[in-house]
Design a protein around this motif. Structure first.
Motif, short mmCIF file in Angstrom:
data_model
loop_
_atom_site.label_atom_id
_atom_site.label_comp_id
_atom_site.label_asym_id
_atom_site.label_seq_id
_atom_site.Cartn_x
_atom_site.Cartn_y
_atom_site.Cartn_z
N ASP A 431 -72.91 39.34 64.80
CA ASP A 431 -72.21 39.73 63.52
C ASP A 431 -71.65 41.00 64.04
N PRO A 432 -70.11 40.80 63.81
CA PRO A 432 -69.17 41.92 64.32
C PRO A 432 -69.10 42.96 63.50
N GLU A 437 -71.11 48.67 64.01
CA GLU A 437 -71.76 49.78 63.82
C GLU A 437 -72.73 50.39 64.85
N ARG A 438 -73.26 49.41 65.61
CA ARG A 438 -74.06 49.95 67.00
C ARG A 438 -73.37 50.55 67.89
N LEU A 439 -72.20 49.93 68.15
CA LEU A 439 -71.29 50.60 69.40
C LEU A 439 -70.74 51.96 68.71
N GLY A 449 -72.76 63.97 74.22
CA GLY A 449 -73.01 64.55 75.65
C GLY A 449 -73.67 63.51 76.49
N ASP A 450 -74.45 62.36 75.79
CA ASP A 450 -74.97 61.32 76.63
C ASP A 450 -74.09 60.57 77.42
N VAL A 451 -74.16 60.68 78.99
CA VAL A 451 -73.38 60.20 79.75
C VAL A 451 -73.56 58.61 80.11
N GLU A 452 -74.59 58.42 79.43
CA GLU A 452 -74.95 56.70 79.68
C GLU A 452 -74.53 56.12 78.45
N ALA A 453 -74.12 56.71 77.46
CA ALA A 453 -73.65 55.95 76.26
C ALA A 453 -72.38 55.38 76.40
N CYS A 454 -72.00 54.34 75.66
CA CYS A 454 -70.53 53.77 75.87
C CYS A 454 -69.72 53.91 74.56
N ASP A 455 -68.15 53.69 74.77
CA ASP A 455 -67.57 53.90 73.52
C ASP A 455 -67.43 52.65 73.08
N VAL A 456 -66.58 52.40 71.92
CA VAL A 456 -66.56 51.07 71.21
C VAL A 456 -65.42 50.36 71.88
N ASP A 457 -65.85 49.14 72.43
CA ASP A 457 -64.83 48.22 72.99
C ASP A 457 -64.14 47.49 72.02
N GLU A 458 -63.01 48.13 71.49
CA GLU A 458 -62.33 47.11 70.38
C GLU A 458 -61.91 45.88 70.58
N ASP A 459 -61.47 45.51 71.74
CA ASP A 459 -61.22 44.15 71.97
C ASP A 459 -62.40 43.15 71.95
N PHE A 460 -63.70 43.79 72.33
CA PHE A 460 -64.74 42.88 72.23
C PHE A 460 -65.25 42.53 71.00
N VAL A 461 -64.87 43.63 69.97
CA VAL A 461 -65.43 43.41 68.81
C VAL A 461 -64.50 42.78 67.99
N THR A 462 -63.02 42.50 68.22
CA THR A 462 -62.24 41.66 67.92
C THR A 462 -62.77 40.35 68.14
N LEU A 464 -65.31 39.13 68.75
CA LEU A 464 -66.62 38.63 67.79
C LEU A 464 -65.99 38.21 66.54
N GLU A 465 -65.09 38.88 65.93
CA GLU A 465 -64.43 38.63 64.53
C GLU A 465 -63.86 37.18 64.56
N TYR A 466 -63.48 36.77 65.81
CA TYR A 466 -62.98 35.57 65.83
C TYR A 466 -64.14 34.29 65.75
N GLY A 467 -65.30 34.75 66.03
CA GLY A 467 -66.68 34.02 65.87
C GLY A 467 -67.22 33.59 67.24
N MET A 468 -68.42 34.01 67.37
CA MET A 468 -69.30 33.65 68.63
C MET A 468 -70.32 32.73 68.08
N PRO A 469 -70.68 31.82 68.79
CA PRO A 469 -71.56 30.84 68.25
C PRO A 469 -73.29 31.37 68.60
N PRO A 470 -74.19 31.05 68.03
CA PRO A 470 -75.49 31.68 68.35
C PRO A 470 -75.54 31.41 69.88
N THR A 471 -75.92 32.69 70.52
CA THR A 471 -75.88 32.52 72.06
C THR A 471 -76.81 33.45 72.39
N VAL A 472 -77.75 33.35 73.69
CA VAL A 472 -78.52 33.81 74.30
C VAL A 472 -78.17 34.25 75.74
N GLY A 473 -78.47 35.49 76.14
CA GLY A 473 -77.96 35.94 77.51
C GLY A 473 -79.04 36.36 78.41
#
Length: 511
Positions: A431-432, A437-439, A449-462, A464-473
């Motif tokens: 769900d993009p 929201e989580r990113l 100040g959390d050095v282990e947290a990440c920024d929003v990867d806009e291209d990755f969210v984009t 997902l908006e094209y649609g990723m099938p149900p997937t397990v990793g």
């Protein structure tokens, strides 16, 4: 190393340098270009294992390797020669060698005087088992292939300094056959993993090491800079987000095995540069990936190690029986007596945690995080036999799909063996809107100040908006897996060249 030891080594090196000159003077190149090898030592030991003491076989062989020991008795000498596969004795007779090398007058004497333990030589001869029962190559011809200038550690004491073993891995490999076997086993394991996945129609595709956004895990990245493009870049902390882009693009089964870089502490379980494999399968869920993980590791144990009962330290890890699958909630409840997910009030949950002996760091601000903290402190190290821990809180699983039946939890598992996390997998969040929201929550943590947290990867969210099938990793730490399969205590024992603190000049000279 003491001043006297350093002085002794310098004297030995000078003596060997003089031998280099002596070899050159008799037209014997101390650093040869080539040697035709017909057999390896292990092959000879196996092929001729049944010949009797005192028997000779007129089979001509040509081998090469490093001298590990020398015994000289006038007109006869015995060397121990080691190649990649093992060792064999060289039977060196003055009359035979001098006759076999007429162009080198006094060839046997040159062999005695100009070789040292550590030198790499090539020999030709026939097979002989001595009267004492030692399989040998009865040498008729030899050549110096590489003159060693530095002495090997004493054969009885070996290379015992752990730090020096890692820093001078090349010497460690020469002296300790078990170390060579560990890395040979590692190579077989990684090759077998690839075969296993390829047989199940997974395709390995390489993804970038240099990335504009470091994502796919909570970890502090290494930062670098591209001069021509004048832009900061990160060494990847995971391959996840790019592999999932491939699933969006239509690949249904993909994986990548490669180096990951995390700017974190060093310990027996952590190295800042390590190897992982990530696997993604469309149209599956986390139950499917638990099945695959269990079958993969069991297959490796059978095919590479030869047993499903793996010795590790004082434990015997049974990977042959069905693996335990239990929720984090139930494991923590069993260990502490506290059912954290039964609380509605965070402060009440904190008090219950503290009463159960769980330390609560300042960064913990939700019941889900508190449950995870209790698990790490009270349960993790107790999981010796293979255990899939399931249903992680959403707060610590920013890329996992929400549990279909249990709000606040995710369809995620981690595999623990001998008290260590070995694998991590989940039904992927597709769900993009939820993913953004989580990113964004991660980005807020990073801004705070959390050095282990990440920024929003806009291209990755984009993507997902094209649609990723149900997937397990799935992600597996290859180094920790090799540790388990080879009964290795430290991650540095299974990484050929682990990261070590740089020595200053005086420290290096002391060695």
């Amino acid at each position: 190393m003491s001043d006297s030891s350093s002085s002794t080594r310098d004297e030995l090196r000078a003596a060997r340098l003089e031998k280099v000159q002596q070899l050159q003077a008799i037209a014997m190149n101390p650093y040869a270009y080539k040697w035709e090898v017909s057999h390896h030592t292990a092959e000879l030991q196996d092929k001729y294992k049944d010949i009797a003491a005192g028997e000779e076989v007129e089979d001509h062989v040509s081998i090469a390797g490093r001298i590990l020991a020398r015994r000289v008795f006038g007109k006869l000498a015995f060397f121990s020669l080691q190649d990649e596969t093992g060792t064999i004795q060289l039977y060196l007779d003055k009359k035979l060698i001098n006759a076999g090398m007429p162009d080198f007058e006094g060839a046997f004497n040159h062999l005695k005087k100009l070789t040292d333990v550590g030198d790499i030589i090539g020999v030709k001869g026939i097979i002989k088992r001595t009267e004492k029962g030692e399989l040998s190559v009865k040498v008729s011809e030899f050549a110096m292939l590489t003159k060693s200038l530095l002495p090997l550690p004493d054969k009885w004491h070996g290379l015992t300094d752990i730090e020096k073993r890692y820093r001078q891995r090349y010497v460690d490999l020469i002296i300790n056959p078990a170390v060579r076997e560990t890395f040979r086993c590692r190579a077989k394991i990684t090759a077998a993993i690839r075969r296993y996945l390829e047989d199940k129609d997974f395709l390995e595709i390489e993804t970038p090491v240099l990335q504009g956004e470091a994502g796919g895990a909570e970890a502090r990245p290494f930062i670098t800079h591209h001069n021509t493009l004048d832009m900061p870049l990160y060494l990847r902390i995971a391959t996840e987000l790019h592999l999932k882009r491939l699933v969006v693009g239509g690949f249904e089964r993909v994986f990548e095995m490669g180096r990951i870089f995390r700017n974190e502490g060093v310990s027996t379980k952590h190295n800042p540069e390590f190897t992982s494999i990530e696997v993604y399968q469309a149209y599956g869920d986390y139950h499917d990936m638990m099945d695959l993980t269990e079958d993969l590791i069991r297959t490796l144990a059978k095919d590479i190690i030869g047993t499903v009962k793996l010795p590790y330290g004082e434990a015997i890890v049974d990977v042959g029986s069905a693996w335990r699958r239990e929720t984090m909630q139930n494991l923590v409840k069993d260990a502490t007596g506290v059912d954290f997910l039964a609380f509605d009030d965070f402060d009440t949950a904190v008090k219950a945690a503290e009463d159960a002996g769980v330390g609560v760091p300042e960064k913990v601000n939700s019941i889900g995080q508190l449950l995870n903290e209790a698990f790490e402190q009270k349960v993790e190290e107790t999981l010796i036999q293979p255990t899939f821990v399931t249903e992680y809180p959403v707060e610590v699983s920013p890329l996992a799909k929400p549990h279909r039946d249990k709000p606040g939890l995710t369809e995620r598992f981690e595999l623990f063996v001998v008290g260590r996390e070995l694998a991590n997998g989940f039904s992927e969040l597709t769900d993009p809107i939820d993913q953004r929201e989580r990113l964004e929550a991660q980005a807020a943590k990073k801004a705070a100040g959390d050095v282990e947290a990440c920024d929003v990867d806009e291209d990755f969210v984009t993507a997902l908006e094209y649609g990723m099938p149900p997937t397990v990793g799935l992600g597996i730490g290859i180094d920790r897996l090799v540790m388990l399969l080879t009964n290795s205590e430290s991650i540095r024992d299974v990484i050929a060249f682990p990261l070590l603190k740089t020595q200053n000049k005086s420290q290096s000279e002391d060695e």
